[in-house]
Scaffold this motif. Structure first.
Motif, PDB file in Angstrom:
ATOM      1  N   SER A  39     -27.844  -0.965  -4.772  1.00 63.27           N
ATOM      2  CA  SER A  39     -28.391  -2.393  -5.217  1.00 63.27           C
ATOM      3  C   SER A  39     -27.488  -3.423  -4.535  1.00 63.27           C
ATOM      4  O   SER A  39     -27.706  -4.700  -4.641  1.00 63.27           O
ATOM      5  CB  SER A  39     -28.005  -2.649  -6.860  1.00 63.27           C
ATOM      6  N   ASN A  40     -26.367  -2.921  -3.836  1.00 62.12           N
ATOM      7  CA  ASN A  40     -25.454  -4.066  -3.215  1.00 62.12           C
ATOM      8  C   ASN A  40     -25.405  -3.969  -1.997  1.00 62.12           C
ATOM      9  O   ASN A  40     -24.369  -4.620  -1.249  1.00 62.12           O
ATOM     10  CB  ASN A  40     -23.839  -3.926  -3.909  1.00 62.12           C
ATOM     11  N   ILE A  41     -26.217  -3.294  -1.121  1.00 62.58           N
ATOM     12  CA  ILE A  41     -25.837  -3.190   0.360  1.00 62.58           C
ATOM     13  C   ILE A  41     -26.676  -4.333   0.904  1.00 62.58           C
ATOM     14  O   ILE A  41     -27.701  -5.041   0.285  1.00 62.58           O
ATOM     15  CB  ILE A  41     -26.651  -1.989   1.055  1.00 62.58           C
ATOM     16  N   GLY A  42     -26.037  -4.865   2.047  1.00 58.53           N
ATOM     17  CA  GLY A  42     -26.925  -5.839   2.853  1.00 58.53           C
ATOM     18  C   GLY A  42     -27.746  -5.423   3.811  1.00 58.53           C
ATOM     19  O   GLY A  42     -28.128  -4.138   3.831  1.00 58.53           O
ATOM     20  N   PHE A  43     -28.059  -6.304   4.951  1.00 59.89           N
ATOM     21  CA  PHE A  43     -28.869  -5.801   5.960  1.00 59.89           C
ATOM     22  C   PHE A  43     -28.074  -5.485   7.251  1.00 59.89           C
ATOM     23  O   PHE A  43     -27.854  -6.422   8.036  1.00 59.89           O
ATOM     24  CB  PHE A  43     -29.945  -6.811   6.409  1.00 59.89           C
ATOM     25  N   GLY A  44     -27.414  -4.078   6.973  1.00 64.73           N
ATOM     26  CA  GLY A  44     -26.536  -3.771   8.056  1.00 64.73           C
ATOM     27  C   GLY A  44     -26.961  -2.422   8.430  1.00 64.73           C
ATOM     28  O   GLY A  44     -27.896  -1.692   8.131  1.00 64.73           O
ATOM     29  N   TYR A  45     -25.976  -1.885   9.504  1.00 60.57           N
ATOM     30  CA  TYR A  45     -26.236  -0.515   9.861  1.00 60.57           C
ATOM     31  C   TYR A  45     -25.406   0.518   9.145  1.00 60.57           C
ATOM     32  O   TYR A  45     -24.254   0.357   9.214  1.00 60.57           O
ATOM     33  CB  TYR A  45     -25.845  -0.604  11.360  1.00 60.57           C
ATOM     34  N   ILE A  46     -25.950   1.609   8.735  1.00 61.13           N
ATOM     35  CA  ILE A  46     -25.323   2.405   7.977  1.00 61.13           C
ATOM     36  C   ILE A  46     -25.940   3.726   8.561  1.00 61.13           C
ATOM     37  O   ILE A  46     -27.185   4.123   8.728  1.00 61.13           O
ATOM     38  CB  ILE A  46     -25.663   2.651   6.446  1.00 61.13           C
ATOM     39  N   GLN A  47     -25.145   4.429   9.132  1.00 63.14           N
ATOM     40  CA  GLN A  47     -25.523   5.573  10.100  1.00 63.14           C
ATOM     41  C   GLN A  47     -26.013   6.722   9.277  1.00 63.14           C
ATOM     42  O   GLN A  47     -25.396   7.101   7.902  1.00 63.14           O
ATOM     43  CB  GLN A  47     -24.209   6.190  10.930  1.00 63.14           C
ATOM     44  N   THR A  48     -27.206   7.169   9.719  1.00 66.97           N
ATOM     45  CA  THR A  48     -27.923   8.309   8.951  1.00 66.97           C
ATOM     46  C   THR A  48     -27.659   9.738   9.707  1.00 66.97           C
ATOM     47  O   THR A  48     -27.063   9.671  10.756  1.00 66.97           O
ATOM     48  CB  THR A  48     -29.285   7.795   8.608  1.00 66.97           C
ATOM     49  N   ASP A  49     -28.335  10.644   8.864  1.00 59.59           N
ATOM     50  CA  ASP A  49     -28.106  12.079   9.682  1.00 59.59           C
ATOM     51  C   ASP A  49     -28.780  12.288  10.951  1.00 59.59           C
ATOM     52  O   ASP A  49     -28.595  13.059  11.742  1.00 59.59           O
ATOM     53  CB  ASP A  49     -28.250  13.168   8.724  1.00 59.59           C
TER      54      ASP A  49
END
Ligand code: PLP
Ligand code: COI
Length: 341
Positions: A9-19
């Motif tokens: 609920s608190n993430i922004g519009f950014g890059y989080i690396q996925t698998d």
């Protein structure tokens, strides 16, 4: 399926690396069969076409968790079609539509633990893209390409979520007449970076670009189309051959007509008439519909009656209906929702 431990609920519009990401290479006139990869890095020749002449096109779409726990995507066929149009305009090979949809399914399925749970406000953003990989030094198209789809969980594009935005009428143009404004090419976004930094430094959230030929008509922002509502509740969206044909906007026009019983019209809109509208929003995959409270044209403030505190009533209904369709609480038109099974 156990989800990743992310504060959804608190993430922004950014890059989080996925698998996993999907990768397919084009060589000798054909695409290889493609595969999922765990490697987030791309290693390229120093003279690759994308690095020298910005030969890259991309897409953006989302995967959602529905109210009954399914994972779905929204109208990926339209992203495949638009990517094909973008690729053709930059003399790049088209990635076939059926394969595009299959690749979307594979990458979402493989990263299901990153698809944010229902009700968190977050979604999994997918970024398909194609770029020229072989060395090119004379100005010409590459002959080898890579198609990839990366994905990353995202929250709202604009900080503050549904809080009305303040938009600046830009002195810069985003697209040229007869140029590339209607396709999703990286070069359009490189062009907009100075304009967006300038707008942010001056305290604005985004730019309104005018049509490059006459500088009198409303085009779009750097990453979304405009949608206006008249005082008698008619939805009006700008028509121009130098804006990106937003899938969200096209969907909202249909939602307005078929779900809300509103009139909706796509036509040229002059900057002069903007003061007469009751509501304004930005629509796009990332933006969903983000309300606009104010447009500022060189010190002249055009404030919408919906104000700076909340989204206008029609914009709210449009947003609720569209997100309801995407999250499975409202029945979707045939073919809009694609299940990841
Ligand atoms: N306009 C621009 C310049 C964009 O980058 C985007 C984002 O994709 C849009 C409009 C909205 O298009 P869509 O609704 O297909 O995401
Ligand atoms: C999208 O909405 O998918 C986009 O590509 C917009 C971009 C500015 C994030």
């Amino acid at each position: 399926m156990e989800k990743k431990n992310i504060d959804w609920s608190n993430i922004g519009f950014g890059y989080i690396q996925t698998d996993y990401r999907y990768v397919s290479n084009f060589k000798d006139g054909k695409w290889d069969e493609g595969t999922l990869s765990t490697d987030p890095n791309v290693v390229l020749n120093e003279c690759a076409g994308v690095l020298q002449y910005a030969q890259t096109v991309f897409e953006g779409l989302k995967a959602y968790t529905t109210v009954d726990g399914k994972t779905v995507t929204f109208r990926p066929d339209l992203n495949a079609e638009r990517l094909a149009q973008s690729a053709a305009r930059l003399e790049m090979p088209v990635f076939p539509k059926e394969r595009f949809i299959e690749a979307v399914k594979q990458v979402v399925k493989a990263n299901e633990a990153f698809v944010p749970p229902y009700g968190t406000g977050a979604t999994l953003y997918l970024r398909p893209y194609i770029f020229g990989t072989n060395p090119v030094i004379g100005v010409k198209p590459a002959t080898e390409y890579q198609f990839r789809i990366l994905c990353t969980p995202v929250g709202p594009y604009f900080k503050g979520g549904a809080k009305p935005l303040t938009i600046k009428v830009s002195d810069f143009d985003r697209a040229a007449p007869n140029g590339t404004g209607h396709i999703k090419a990286g070069l359009n976004y490189a062009m907009s970076l100075h304009a967006i930094v300038t707008a942010h430094n001056e305290g604005f959230d985004e730019n309104l670009y005018l049509d490059p030929k006459t500088r009198t008509k409303v085009e779009e922002t750097g990453g979304a189309n405009f949608l206006f509502v008249t005082k008698d509740n008619k939805v009006v969206t700008p028509k121009s051959n130098s804006i990106l044909p937003s899938i969200t906007r096209r969907s909202l026009v249909q939602v307005a007509r078929e779900y809300l019983g509103l009139e909706a019209e796509e036509r040229e809109i002059t900057l002069e008439e903007v003061k007469d509208f009751a509501e304004c929003g930005l629509c796009g995959t990332a933006a969903v519909i983000s309300p606009v409270g104010k447009i500022v044209d060189h010190g002249r403030e055009i404030a919408f009656p919906s104000g700076m505190e909340k989204m206008g009533p029609v914009t709210t209904k449009l947003r609720e209906t569209l997100t309801g369709i995407q999250m499975g609480t409202i029945k979707a038109p045939e073919g809009w929702i694609v299940n990841i099974d």
